[in-house]
Scaffold this motif. Structure first.
Motif, PDB file in Angstrom:
ATOM      1  N   MET A   1       0.843  -1.194   0.000  1.00 47.43           N
ATOM      2  CA  MET A   1       0.000   0.000   0.000  1.00 47.43           C
ATOM      3  C   MET A   1       0.882   1.249   0.000  1.00 47.43           C
ATOM      4  O   MET A   1       1.790   1.366   0.789  1.00 47.43           O
ATOM      5  CB  MET A   1      -0.891   0.012   1.247  1.00 47.43           C
ATOM      6  CG  MET A   1      -1.793   1.239   1.318  1.00 47.43           C
ATOM      7  SD  MET A   1      -2.590   1.426   2.925  1.00 47.43           S
ATOM      8  CE  MET A   1      -3.763   0.084   2.876  1.00 47.43           C
ATOM      9  N   ASN A   2       0.587   2.180  -0.925  1.00 49.87           N
ATOM     10  CA  ASN A   2       1.320   3.436  -0.968  1.00 49.87           C
ATOM     11  C   ASN A   2       0.847   4.358   0.136  1.00 49.87           C
ATOM     12  O   ASN A   2      -0.355   4.567   0.307  1.00 49.87           O
ATOM     13  CB  ASN A   2       1.103   4.122  -2.321  1.00 49.87           C
ATOM     14  CG  ASN A   2       2.248   3.861  -3.281  1.00 49.87           C
ATOM     15  OD1 ASN A   2       3.329   3.469  -2.856  1.00 49.87           O
ATOM     16  ND2 ASN A   2       2.002   4.064  -4.558  1.00 49.87           N
ATOM     17  N   LYS A   3       1.795   4.918   0.877  1.00 48.63           N
ATOM     18  CA  LYS A   3       1.446   5.853   1.947  1.00 48.63           C
ATOM     19  C   LYS A   3       1.802   7.263   1.497  1.00 48.63           C
ATOM     20  O   LYS A   3       2.921   7.518   1.046  1.00 48.63           O
ATOM     21  CB  LYS A   3       2.196   5.498   3.230  1.00 48.63           C
ATOM     22  CG  LYS A   3       1.782   6.351   4.425  1.00 48.63           C
ATOM     23  CD  LYS A   3       2.418   5.816   5.698  1.00 48.63           C
ATOM     24  CE  LYS A   3       1.980   6.597   6.916  1.00 48.63           C
ATOM     25  NZ  LYS A   3       2.566   6.055   8.156  1.00 48.63           N
ATOM     26  N   ILE A   4       0.836   8.168   1.642  1.00 50.81           N
ATOM     27  CA  ILE A   4       1.017   9.554   1.198  1.00 50.81           C
ATOM     28  C   ILE A   4       0.799  10.480   2.382  1.00 50.81           C
ATOM     29  O   ILE A   4      -0.195  10.366   3.103  1.00 50.81           O
ATOM     30  CB  ILE A   4       0.026   9.897   0.062  1.00 50.81           C
ATOM     31  CG1 ILE A   4       0.339   9.051  -1.175  1.00 50.81           C
ATOM     32  CG2 ILE A   4       0.086  11.390  -0.267  1.00 50.81           C
ATOM     33  CD1 ILE A   4      -0.750   9.045  -2.201  1.00 50.81           C
ATOM     34  N   ILE A   5       1.745  11.395   2.582  1.00 43.03           N
ATOM     35  CA  ILE A   5       1.597  12.451   3.585  1.00 43.03           C
ATOM     36  C   ILE A   5       1.364  13.768   2.855  1.00 43.03           C
ATOM     37  O   ILE A   5       2.091  14.098   1.905  1.00 43.03           O
ATOM     38  CB  ILE A   5       2.855  12.574   4.476  1.00 43.03           C
ATOM     39  CG1 ILE A   5       3.066  11.299   5.297  1.00 43.03           C
ATOM     40  CG2 ILE A   5       2.751  13.805   5.389  1.00 43.03           C
ATOM     41  CD1 ILE A   5       2.143  11.119   6.463  1.00 43.03           C
ATOM     42  N   ALA A 397      -3.378  14.699  -7.700  1.00 44.70           N
ATOM     43  CA  ALA A 397      -4.072  13.501  -7.214  1.00 44.70           C
ATOM     44  C   ALA A 397      -4.008  12.355  -8.221  1.00 44.70           C
ATOM     45  O   ALA A 397      -3.832  11.190  -7.834  1.00 44.70           O
ATOM     46  CB  ALA A 397      -5.526  13.840  -6.905  1.00 44.70           C
ATOM     47  N   GLN A 398      -4.134  12.694  -9.509  1.00 43.98           N
ATOM     48  CA  GLN A 398      -4.047  11.644 -10.530  1.00 43.98           C
ATOM     49  C   GLN A 398      -2.655  11.029 -10.571  1.00 43.98           C
ATOM     50  O   GLN A 398      -2.482   9.825 -10.762  1.00 43.98           O
ATOM     51  CB  GLN A 398      -4.423  12.210 -11.914  1.00 43.98           C
ATOM     52  CG  GLN A 398      -5.779  12.907 -11.980  1.00 43.98           C
ATOM     53  CD  GLN A 398      -6.878  12.144 -11.256  1.00 43.98           C
ATOM     54  OE1 GLN A 398      -7.179  10.988 -11.562  1.00 43.98           O
ATOM     55  NE2 GLN A 398      -7.486  12.776 -10.260  1.00 43.98           N
ATOM     56  N   ALA A 399      -1.636  11.888 -10.371  1.00 43.22           N
ATOM     57  CA  ALA A 399      -0.259  11.385 -10.345  1.00 43.22           C
ATOM     58  C   ALA A 399      -0.030  10.493  -9.113  1.00 43.22           C
ATOM     59  O   ALA A 399       0.664   9.462  -9.194  1.00 43.22           O
ATOM     60  CB  ALA A 399       0.721  12.550 -10.337  1.00 43.22           C
ATOM     61  N   LEU A 400      -0.619  10.857  -7.976  1.00 38.31           N
ATOM     62  CA  LEU A 400      -0.462  10.067  -6.749  1.00 38.31           C
ATOM     63  C   LEU A 400      -1.171   8.712  -6.873  1.00 38.31           C
ATOM     64  O   LEU A 400      -0.699   7.703  -6.332  1.00 38.31           O
ATOM     65  CB  LEU A 400      -1.072  10.829  -5.563  1.00 38.31           C
ATOM     66  CG  LEU A 400      -0.423  12.150  -5.162  1.00 38.31           C
ATOM     67  CD1 LEU A 400      -1.252  12.840  -4.086  1.00 38.31           C
ATOM     68  CD2 LEU A 400       1.007  11.932  -4.660  1.00 38.31           C
ATOM     69  N   ALA A 401      -2.295   8.712  -7.576  1.00 37.18           N
ATOM     70  CA  ALA A 401      -3.126   7.502  -7.639  1.00 37.18           C
ATOM     71  C   ALA A 401      -2.560   6.449  -8.571  1.00 37.18           C
ATOM     72  O   ALA A 401      -2.838   5.259  -8.425  1.00 37.18           O
ATOM     73  CB  ALA A 401      -4.547   7.876  -8.079  1.00 37.18           C
ATOM     74  N   ASN A 402      -1.728   6.870  -9.510  1.00 35.17           N
ATOM     75  CA  ASN A 402      -1.225   5.919 -10.533  1.00 35.17           C
ATOM     76  C   ASN A 402       0.155   5.360 -10.177  1.00 35.17           C
ATOM     77  O   ASN A 402       0.924   6.032  -9.524  1.00 35.17           O
ATOM     78  CB  ASN A 402      -1.168   6.614 -11.896  1.00 35.17           C
ATOM     79  CG  ASN A 402      -2.554   7.025 -12.360  1.00 35.17           C
ATOM     80  OD1 ASN A 402      -3.536   6.312 -12.093  1.00 35.17           O
ATOM     81  ND2 ASN A 402      -2.667   8.162 -13.016  1.00 35.17           N
TER      82      ASN A 402
END
Length: 402
Positions: A1-5, A397-402
């Motif tokens: 799972m990718n974790k984003i702060i 957000a699109q860059a983070l999701a892919n």
């Protein structure tokens, strides 16, 4: 799972988090907010109604409202634009309305509607929002981002900086070798102490042209006389486009005002006709221009060396020319500025040359992103700064999701 702060609990941070999580439910997203309150700028914007965006639906036209970021935002606006903002909020039960001046607000007429929409989405998606988590240090360690706060240390695969105009966060960005363009105030009123304006608080004209003397800076629109001098859309637009020039002048400069946005020759012809048609009428008693109130007209008449009881027939050419000049090219000395502390906007931030605007990602560090006003992007008043937040947040957000 990718974790984003995400550092920053403002409009851009929330918008980024919600769109990323909706696009990829597997992401773990945490928003770190320095203070106790989130979305405070949303709450107070537009006089508490939240000026969500502006009804300008063509990217090439929209970018003209951005003194800094015009070139860089053209591509992003083709991906997420004003119409997309309408659709995004309406899909989530927040219909928007366009007002006469093209500013856009929630139909409910309260910023709480936007805040509730964001809060509901965050709760539903399981995005964590941690308040009182001021960030002290950020660095990379073995492809991970390490974020030290006063409470806890975090590790993340991707880091988004959405903290707005924050000197503390800009200092952190510099530790990551990013260049910060020194911030200066952008939207501010002109402090002018001039006897022509004293005690005329609240008087306005619908379409003045305002220039900074000895420069190419000029703007038109409504002008408002205030306690401290001049404000209104024309002045605020001029302050935004002239932010750096006026800072260099230490906020001491001369302002030329054309109160009617018509040529001196046109106005002089009107005055000459009045002298012929209404020779026995007292000049000071009535403004011949519907845009100019009686009280403001009186000031221009006095400044033109016209005595209170003089009739139009009594005026010589010198007095008529003086009056035409007062109306079309009166010069006022500005000394200082008054900013809107609640809706403070700065020109400055992370250098745009260091950002990939297809993803709003750092060109210096992979998986480091910047959205909203932390970048050296700002706009005139009217909902444009929020549109930058929505567009940058969505694309990031699109860059983070892919």
């Amino acid at each position: 799972m990718n974790k984003i702060i995400i550092i920053g609990g403002g409009a851009a941070g929330y918008f980024t988090a919600i769109n990323a999580k909706e696009s990829n439910p597997e992401l773990e997203i945490i928003i770190l907010e320095k203070g106790n309150d989130v979305l405070q700028k949303v709450k107070i914007s537009g006089g508490g109604r939240c000026n969500v965006t502006h009804a300008c639906f063509t990217p090439k036209e929209l970018v003209e409202f951005y003194p800094r970021g015009k070139k860089e935002l053209l591509g992003p606006f083709h991906q997420f634009m004003t119409g997309d903002t309408f659709e995004w909020f309406e899909e989530r039960g927040v219909p928007l309305k366009i007002e006469d001046d093209n500013r856009v607000f929630p139909e409910a007429n309260t910023s709480q509607e936007i805040i509730d929409c964001f809060q509901k989405a965050v709760d539903k998606l399981g995005i964590k929002v941690l308040t009182n988590f001021g960030v002290n240090e950020v660095y990379q360690q073995e492809k991970k981002w390490v974020i030290n706060t006063k409470n806890e240390k975090f590790e993340a695969d991707k880091l988004v900086i959405a903290a707005g105009s924050s000197k503390r966060i800009w200092d952190l960005c510099e530790t990551l070798n990013h260049t910060i363009i020194d911030p200066v105030p952008s939207l501010f009123t002109f402090n002018i102490n001039d006897k022509r304006l004293v005690d005329l608080l609240g008087i306005s004209v619908p379409n003045a042209t305002v220039k900074i003397v000895n420069s190419n800076l000029e703007a038109s629109g409504p002008l408002l006389i205030t306690h401290w001098g001049m404000s209104g859309p024309a002045v605020l637009k001029l302050s935004a486009f002239g932010a750096r020039v006026l800072a260099d002048k230490k906020y001491q400069y001369n302002v030329e005002v054309n109160w009617l946005s018509r040529s001196t020759e046109q106005i002089l012809n009107v005055l000459l006709n009045l002298k012929k048609k209404e020779p026995r009428k007292t000049v000071v008693l009535k403004s011949p221009f519907t845009e100019i109130s009686k009280r403001l007209w009186e000031r221009f008449v006095i400044a033109s060396e016209i005595i209170n009881n003089e009739n139009w027939a009594d005026l010589n050419n010198h007095q008529l020319e003086n009056l035409a000049n007062q109306l079309t090219k009166g010069v006022y000395n500005a000394n200082g500025r008054t900013t809107f502390k609640d809706e403070f906007v700065t020109a400055g931030g992370v250098d745009l040359k260091e950002i990939d605007f297809k993803r709003f990602e750092s060109k210096l560090h992979k998986n480091l992103f910047f959205v909203g006003e932390v970048l050296n992007i700002d706009a005139v008043t009217g909902g444009f700064n929020f549109q930058n937040a929505w567009t940058s947040g969505y694309i990031c957000a699109q860059a983070l999701a892919n």
